[in-house]
Scaffold this motif. Sequence first.
Motif, PDB file in Angstrom:
ATOM      1  N   GLU A 168      43.504  40.130  42.934  1.00  0.00           N
ATOM      2  CA  GLU A 168      42.598  39.109  43.463  1.00  0.00           C
ATOM      3  C   GLU A 168      42.162  38.132  42.373  1.00  0.00           C
ATOM      4  O   GLU A 168      41.942  36.946  42.645  1.00  0.00           O
ATOM      5  CB  GLU A 168      41.388  39.784  44.120  1.00  0.00           C
ATOM      6  CG  GLU A 168      41.738  40.450  45.440  1.00  0.00           C
ATOM      7  CD  GLU A 168      40.595  41.267  46.015  1.00  0.00           C
ATOM      8  OE1 GLU A 168      39.677  41.632  45.230  1.00  0.00           O
ATOM      9  OE2 GLU A 168      40.614  41.535  47.231  1.00  0.00           O
ATOM     10  N   SER A 169      42.044  38.613  41.146  1.00  0.00           N
ATOM     11  CA  SER A 169      41.750  37.709  40.034  1.00  0.00           C
ATOM     12  C   SER A 169      42.899  36.726  39.832  1.00  0.00           C
ATOM     13  O   SER A 169      42.682  35.532  39.582  1.00  0.00           O
ATOM     14  CB  SER A 169      41.511  38.505  38.746  1.00  0.00           C
ATOM     15  OG  SER A 169      40.363  39.326  38.863  1.00  0.00           O
ATOM     16  N   ARG A 211      42.800  33.955  42.409  1.00  0.00           N
ATOM     17  CA  ARG A 211      41.828  32.894  42.136  1.00  0.00           C
ATOM     18  C   ARG A 211      42.357  31.899  41.108  1.00  0.00           C
ATOM     19  O   ARG A 211      41.962  30.725  41.109  1.00  0.00           O
ATOM     20  CB  ARG A 211      40.510  33.499  41.659  1.00  0.00           C
ATOM     21  CG  ARG A 211      39.737  34.225  42.754  1.00  0.00           C
ATOM     22  CD  ARG A 211      38.348  34.585  42.287  1.00  0.00           C
ATOM     23  NE  ARG A 211      38.356  35.647  41.291  1.00  0.00           N
ATOM     24  CZ  ARG A 211      38.270  36.937  41.579  1.00  0.00           C
ATOM     25  NH1 ARG A 211      38.197  37.327  42.841  1.00  0.00           N
ATOM     26  NH2 ARG A 211      38.274  37.847  40.619  1.00  0.00           N
ATOM     27  N   ARG A 266      48.552  32.781  45.530  1.00  0.00           N
ATOM     28  CA  ARG A 266      47.928  32.588  46.849  1.00  0.00           C
ATOM     29  C   ARG A 266      48.983  32.265  47.901  1.00  0.00           C
ATOM     30  O   ARG A 266      48.936  32.775  49.021  1.00  0.00           O
ATOM     31  CB  ARG A 266      46.884  31.475  46.786  1.00  0.00           C
ATOM     32  CG  ARG A 266      45.668  31.817  45.929  1.00  0.00           C
ATOM     33  CD  ARG A 266      44.538  30.822  46.162  1.00  0.00           C
ATOM     34  NE  ARG A 266      44.903  29.470  45.763  1.00  0.00           N
ATOM     35  CZ  ARG A 266      44.753  28.979  44.540  1.00  0.00           C
ATOM     36  NH1 ARG A 266      44.259  29.755  43.572  1.00  0.00           N
ATOM     37  NH2 ARG A 266      45.077  27.728  44.255  1.00  0.00           N
TER      38      ARG A 266
END
Length: 254
Positions: A30-31, A34, A40
């Motif tokens: 998830e880092s 971002r 993504r």
Amino acid sequence: MNYLRPDRLDPLARDYAAGTLTGGARRRFESLMRESAAVRLAVEVWQQRLSTLEAATPPVAPPVGNWAGVQRRLFPDSPQLAPPAATRSGWWRWLVPGGARGVAAVSGWAVVGALAGALSCVAVLRSTPGWMDTLQANQATPASYVGLLHDAKGQPTLVANSRRHGTLMTVRLLQPLPVPAGQVARLWALPDHGAPILLAALPVTGTTQASLGDTSERLFKSVRRLAVSIEPATTAPTRPLTPFVWEGDCVKVW
């Protein structure tokens, strides 16, 4: 470790989208999401794949007799409980304040609900034994340029992809594109330097293919963004004439 390598990113994105990436690995991923548009996009592509599989899988209800078996295993010494679909009076009598009995009954129902959900999943998987083979067959992504566009609310609206050395681009609308009469939607590539490149006129819904003026490798080499404008159909512009309604990242997947 370079997580952006396709042989590492693709399985991580698949596991994240499927919900099987957990703990510290999920937090690290998830880092990365971002920080990286490519990460993504890889996740969103897998989410689209999995949602397509889900839509193609017919819902299968577990046999009614399974409920009684679950109840007997959980509460062998208790009166037979009514399933959650029972009448309101039958359900609420277990929630009447009554000390430990009420608490135990509520906890028991939570476990029953979880097990019933698991039984439903097993029934679906047994009824469609080839779904995992289909998923694995789709894992090998050919070297391509892929774009995913969003509307002003951040909702995915369009997926575009073209093979690395191909001269065709496939565009699929994920939601209808409202185009007034007498106007047309156009898809543009936005290179790092130079003027936008007109790629295709778009339908209101569905999928279309467009011929490119060059190979994808040459055309998209310096393109990191795609966008859609809606303009008068009578014009033949060499640049966008109106503000973009959809925009998104374009990345190479290999």
